[in-house]
Design an enzyme around this catalytic site. Structure first.
Site, PDB file in Angstrom:
ATOM      1  N   HIS A 112       0.836  -1.200   0.000  1.00  0.00           N
ATOM      2  CA  HIS A 112       0.000   0.000   0.000  1.00  0.00           C
ATOM      3  C   HIS A 112       0.882   1.265   0.000  1.00  0.00           C
ATOM      4  O   HIS A 112       0.725   2.147  -0.843  1.00  0.00           O
ATOM      5  CB  HIS A 112      -0.914  -0.028   1.241  1.00  0.00           C
ATOM      6  CG  HIS A 112      -1.783   1.165   1.399  1.00  0.00           C
ATOM      7  ND1 HIS A 112      -3.128   1.154   1.119  1.00  0.00           N
ATOM      8  CD2 HIS A 112      -1.512   2.428   1.814  1.00  0.00           C
ATOM      9  CE1 HIS A 112      -3.642   2.334   1.349  1.00  0.00           C
ATOM     10  NE2 HIS A 112      -2.675   3.139   1.774  1.00  0.00           N
ATOM     11  N   GLU A 113       1.828   1.321   0.926  1.00  0.00           N
ATOM     12  CA  GLU A 113       2.695   2.500   1.004  1.00  0.00           C
ATOM     13  C   GLU A 113       3.577   2.625  -0.231  1.00  0.00           C
ATOM     14  O   GLU A 113       3.804   3.728  -0.730  1.00  0.00           O
ATOM     15  CB  GLU A 113       3.561   2.461   2.265  1.00  0.00           C
ATOM     16  CG  GLU A 113       2.794   2.511   3.584  1.00  0.00           C
ATOM     17  CD  GLU A 113       1.831   3.683   3.692  1.00  0.00           C
ATOM     18  OE1 GLU A 113       2.128   4.754   3.139  1.00  0.00           O
ATOM     19  OE2 GLU A 113       0.761   3.513   4.318  1.00  0.00           O
TER      20      GLU A 113
HETATM   21 ZN    ZN Z   1      -2.650   5.145   2.178  1.00  0.00          ZN
END
Ligand code: ZN
Length: 325
Positions: free
Chosen positions: A114-115
């Site tokens: 996600h990051e």
């Molecule tokens: Zn995020």
């Protein structure tokens, strides 16, 4: 928030707007908070700290100095070094690390991808603020953080920049979809911020072609004690529908943009996510290197800064016991 009754004519005769300090202001504020009170190592350059903290208010800077002194005191240093300020900056900006929180390997993987999604999109959008740090160490309420830092003080944004920000916010969700083919709640905050940004562009900044340079106020700045809570709307049902469509359009075209970038840079994203799983935190240099197709040098023994436990920040009244040389 002041009761509008207090602001009736005759009560206050002037308002003084205190803006966030610029780089010069921040330098002077840092001088005040370190002068006499905190012994500084020779490597500390307050000008560099001031340049690296755009958007920080006076209270944030005071907190920064206090945190840096606490971090130095915890390792019995005789003075505060630049690295302490660097670590304190992360803590003030992103919240204290929650190293006590146990995350499953699966959660960690989800967070890393996600990051990495945010970071890859941020690195590919021209004019976006550079990525300062990416981490999968839980901080505050977030499981991971991608921190962009503007290169200089900014006083206004362009529509181009704001659309870029929306694409970057969408990057996290797109990465989850691309690599795990499932949706998680982790993107809730990104989605909320992206929608708010898009709505502001349409309603407040006149950046929608269809609606033109008009303000569609929601009349929410005078809410007091429930009065006005039912939003006053000074536009028609038809306009409301166009606004919704425009907001939807802005978010979706930047979602698509994030998707295109991530498809194209798939291998780079994997490299960043896998490095995050090993190192937990990457700085701007690491991200740039990985984006250029390089590999990070083997992980040297990380000297993790001592961090306080997750509860609360530092006691502002605490005077660190440091013995100046
Ligand atoms: Zn995020």
């Amino acid at each position: 928030m002041l009761d509008p009754a207090l602001l009736r004519p005759g009560r206050f005769d002037r308002r003084v707007v205190v803006d966030r300090p610029d780089v010069k202001g921040r330098f002077e504020i840092l001088k005040v908070h370190t002068h006499d009170k905190i012994p500084l190592a020779p490597d500390v350059d307050l000008e560099v700290i001031a340049r690296g903290t755009p958007g920080f208010a006076g209270a944030d800077l005071a907190n920064l100095c206090n945190e840096a002194a606490l971090l130095a005191a915890r390792t019995s240093k005789k003075w505060v070094e630049m690295i302490d300020f660097e670590n304190a900056k992360d803590k003030v900006y992103m919240g204290g690390e929650r190293r006590s929180m146990v995350m499953s390997d699966e959660d960690k993987r989800d967070t890393a991808y996600h990051e990495a999604g945010h970071a890859v999109v941020a690195a590919c959008i021209p004019g976006a603020d550079p990525v300062h740090k990416v981490t999968i160490i839980p901080r505050g309420r977030a499981l991971g953080v991608t921190w962009q830092l503007p290169e200089r003080d900014k006083y206004s944004s362009t529509s181009e920049f704001m659309e870029g920000q929306i694409a970057i916010m969408m990057g996290g969700r797109v990465a989850e979809e691309t690599f795990f083919n499932r949706l998680s709640t982790g993107a809730a905050n990104d989605i909320e911020r992206a929608t708010t940004t898009a709505r502001n562009m349409v309603c407040n900044y006149g950046m929608s072609e269809k609606l033109g340079p008009l303000s569609f106020g929601q009349g929410d700045h005078e809410i007091f004690l429930g009065r006005d809570i039912s939003q006053r709307r000074d536009f028609s049902e038809d306009t409301a529908r166009v606004i919704d469509a425009e907001v939807h359009d802005i978010v979706m075209r930047n979602y698509q943009r994030a998707k295109n970038i991530i498809e194209e840079k798939r291998d780079r994203l994997i490299a960043i996510a896998e490095s995050l799983l090993v190192r937990e935190t990457l700085d701007s240099k690491d991200v740039t290197l990985l984006m250029e197709g390089g590999t990070l040098p083997p992980k040297s023994n990380p000297t993790m800064p001592p961090q306080s436990s997750d509860i609360g920040g530092a006691d502002p009244g605490y005077k660190p016991a440091l013995n100046p040389a």
